[in-house]
Scaffold this motif. Structure first.
Motif, short mmCIF file in Angstrom:
data_model
loop_
_atom_site.label_atom_id
_atom_site.label_comp_id
_atom_site.label_asym_id
_atom_site.label_seq_id
_atom_site.Cartn_x
_atom_site.Cartn_y
_atom_site.Cartn_z
N LEU A 39 20.39 9.40 -3.91
CA LEU A 39 19.26 9.21 -4.86
C LEU A 39 18.57 7.88 -4.90
CD1 LEU A 39 20.87 10.99 -7.88
CD2 LEU A 39 19.59 12.08 -5.97
N SER A 40 19.30 6.73 -4.75
CA SER A 40 18.55 5.59 -4.54
C SER A 40 17.67 5.34 -3.63
CB SER A 40 19.76 4.12 -4.62
OG SER A 40 20.34 4.34 -5.86
N ARG A 41 18.00 6.11 -2.44
CA ARG A 41 17.35 5.86 -1.40
C ARG A 41 15.90 6.79 -1.48
NH1 ARG A 41 19.04 8.71 4.12
NH2 ARG A 41 16.80 9.22 4.53
N LEU A 42 15.96 7.85 -2.43
CA LEU A 42 14.97 8.62 -2.68
C LEU A 42 13.92 7.98 -3.68
CD1 LEU A 42 16.50 12.09 -3.53
CD2 LEU A 42 14.65 11.81 -1.77
N VAL A 43 14.53 7.31 -4.30
CA VAL A 43 13.53 6.51 -5.23
C VAL A 43 12.99 5.38 -4.56
CG1 VAL A 43 13.60 4.65 -7.50
CG2 VAL A 43 15.06 6.81 -7.47
N GLU A 44 13.68 4.68 -3.62
CA GLU A 44 12.94 3.77 -2.60
C GLU A 44 11.76 4.36 -1.90
OE1 GLU A 44 15.82 2.05 -0.34
OE2 GLU A 44 17.07 1.16 -2.23
N GLU A 45 12.22 5.62 -1.27
CA GLU A 45 11.27 6.05 -0.08
C GLU A 45 10.01 6.63 -1.08
OE1 GLU A 45 12.68 7.94 3.09
OE2 GLU A 45 14.46 6.47 3.02
N THR A 46 10.29 7.51 -2.17
CA THR A 46 9.27 8.30 -2.68
C THR A 46 8.64 7.38 -4.07
OG1 THR A 46 10.77 9.35 -4.36
CG2 THR A 46 10.61 10.20 -2.06
N GLY A 47 9.43 6.58 -4.72
CA GLY A 47 8.73 5.87 -5.86
C GLY A 47 8.89 6.68 -7.28
N ALA A 93 12.31 19.88 -5.61
CA ALA A 93 13.50 20.04 -5.61
C ALA A 93 13.94 20.88 -4.27
CB ALA A 93 14.29 20.82 -6.87
N VAL A 94 15.30 20.61 -3.57
CA VAL A 94 15.90 21.32 -2.39
C VAL A 94 17.35 21.44 -2.84
CG1 VAL A 94 14.31 20.36 -0.89
CG2 VAL A 94 16.07 19.10 -1.11
N SER A 95 17.73 22.21 -2.38
CA SER A 95 19.35 22.50 -2.46
C SER A 95 20.11 21.86 -1.30
CB SER A 95 19.73 24.02 -2.39
OG SER A 95 19.52 24.61 -0.98
N VAL A 96 21.15 21.45 -1.75
CA VAL A 96 22.21 20.39 -0.80
C VAL A 96 23.00 21.60 0.08
CG1 VAL A 96 24.03 18.72 -0.61
CG2 VAL A 96 22.18 18.68 -2.53
N PRO A 97 22.67 21.67 1.42
CA PRO A 97 23.12 22.62 2.16
C PRO A 97 24.79 22.56 2.24
CG PRO A 97 21.24 21.62 3.42
CD PRO A 97 21.89 20.63 2.14
N ASN A 98 25.43 23.61 2.22
CA ASN A 98 26.93 23.73 2.50
C ASN A 98 27.79 22.74 1.60
OD1 ASN A 98 26.58 25.27 4.68
ND2 ASN A 98 25.92 23.64 5.91
N SER A 99 26.85 22.66 0.37
CA SER A 99 27.86 21.63 -0.79
C SER A 99 29.03 22.27 -1.44
CB SER A 99 26.81 21.53 -1.83
OG SER A 99 27.40 20.93 -2.86
N PRO A 100 30.06 21.69 -1.51
CA PRO A 100 31.30 22.51 -2.19
C PRO A 100 30.96 23.22 -3.40
CG PRO A 100 31.58 20.14 -2.57
CD PRO A 100 30.08 20.26 -1.55
N THR A 101 29.88 22.83 -4.13
CA THR A 101 29.61 23.53 -5.21
C THR A 101 28.04 23.67 -5.28
OG1 THR A 101 29.67 23.93 -7.68
CG2 THR A 101 29.36 21.75 -6.99
N SER A 102 27.43 24.57 -5.95
CA SER A 102 25.86 24.88 -5.67
C SER A 102 25.35 23.45 -6.44
CB SER A 102 25.49 25.97 -6.38
OG SER A 102 25.85 27.03 -5.87
N GLN A 144 14.35 16.74 2.15
CA GLN A 144 15.17 17.65 2.75
C GLN A 144 15.96 16.82 3.76
OE1 GLN A 144 11.70 19.69 4.58
NE2 GLN A 144 12.12 21.26 3.42
N GLN A 145 15.76 15.67 4.11
CA GLN A 145 16.76 14.69 5.06
C GLN A 145 17.41 14.11 4.38
OE1 GLN A 145 14.24 11.57 7.03
NE2 GLN A 145 16.25 10.60 8.09
N VAL A 146 17.40 13.62 3.14
CA VAL A 146 18.42 12.96 2.39
C VAL A 146 19.48 14.37 1.95
CG1 VAL A 146 18.83 11.97 -0.07
CG2 VAL A 146 16.93 11.22 1.40
N ALA A 147 18.93 15.42 1.62
CA ALA A 147 20.08 16.49 1.27
C ALA A 147 20.88 16.81 2.21
CB ALA A 147 19.09 17.62 0.72
#
Length: 267
Positions: A102-110, A215-224, A249-252
């Motif tokens: 999430l920190s990387r998302l903040v850095e890259e998207t603002g 928003a995007v889902s996290v693929p194959n996460s152990p829980t939704s 999508q890349q971070v997910a």
């Protein structure tokens, strides 16, 4: 797990995994119970797992004594209350593991980045890293909202069968948070189709006027699970969306790989 056709002792090691067979079988049964809606009969577990009834009965008796399973008056077995504490702790840890991403998302998207899970019929936020902008969005970790008015809700339900989505909406209702909130099942199902086509979900002033969320889902996460960014509509524009969605999508995908590896590594 492959069906067992032998009556070997439950404590026998299960080969290359190094695990104890009875422990693996017990967790397999718990997961089968969860997949079945939380309550099953022994014959159903035997049919789905391939394990003989005496083995299942012995494992379930142990799980009942430990509080992880309870036997209902109708003789069926249900997931027990002690699992709630484990699930809550695991949810908090999931948010902890997600924070670097999430920190990387903040850095890259603002913009502010969030992680949310589908817990029963509700969305619960388990992690957030705030934007560095003075005008930013804030969602309290632990907050629960209904899925129909959120981007993470759409992302999490996009691949759920339509009849299950209708049943969920019938249970929760579809109250309007703003004049842009989707308030009909057909409208929400149309929105989920758009998510499937586009590969991401949008909350366009539907939870709060002046706020947009991607928003995007996290693929194959152990829980939704889903991750999102949220910010003022004046910053999260259509042009910004084209730039932000590939990052999401890349971070997910990277978070998905990290969660998978944490589940398979020993230690």
């Amino acid at each position: 797990m492959p069906p067992s056709h032998a009556s070997t002792a439950d404590s026998k090691p299960s080969g290359t995994s190094g695990g104890v067979q009875s422990l693996e079988r017990a967790f397999d049964l718990l997961e089968r119970m969860a997949d079945a809606g939380g309550e099953v009969g022994l014959s159903e577990l035997s049919a789905s797992s391939g394990l003989p009834l005496p083995t299942i009965h012995r494992l379930m008796r142990t799980l009942v004594v430990c509080g992880y399973v309870r036997q209902q008056p109708n003789r069926r077995y249900a997931l027990g209350p002690r699992l709630i504490r484990l699930g809550e702790s695991a949810s908090r840890l999931l948010g902890t593991w997600a924070r670097p991403y999430l920190s990387r998302l903040v850095e890259e998207t603002g913009e502010t980045a969030n992680m949310a899970l589908l817990d029963g019929d509700e969305i619960v936020y388990v992690a957030q890293v705030p934007s560095k902008h003075s005008m930013r969005m804030f969602t309290e970790v632990g907050r629960r909202v209904l899925p129909h008015s959120t981007g993470v809700g759409k992302a999490l339900l996009a691949h759920t069968p339509a009849d299950e989505v209708r049943a969920l909406l019938a249970r929760t209702g579809m109250p309007a948070a703003t004049e842009k909130t989707i308030t009909t099942p057909e409208g929400f199902l149309d929105a989920l189709e758009q998510v499937r086509r586009a590969g991401y979900a949008v909350d366009d002033n539907e939870q709060e006027i002046g706020v947009r969320c991607l928003a995007v889902s996290v693929p194959n996460s152990p829980t939704s699970a889903a991750i999102s960014i949220s910010g003022p509509a004046g910053r999260v524009t259509e042009a910004a969306t084209e730039r932000i969605v590939p990052i999401l999508q890349q971070v997910a995908g990277e978070l998905s790989e990290a969660l998978a590896s944490s589940g398979t590594n020993g230690g």
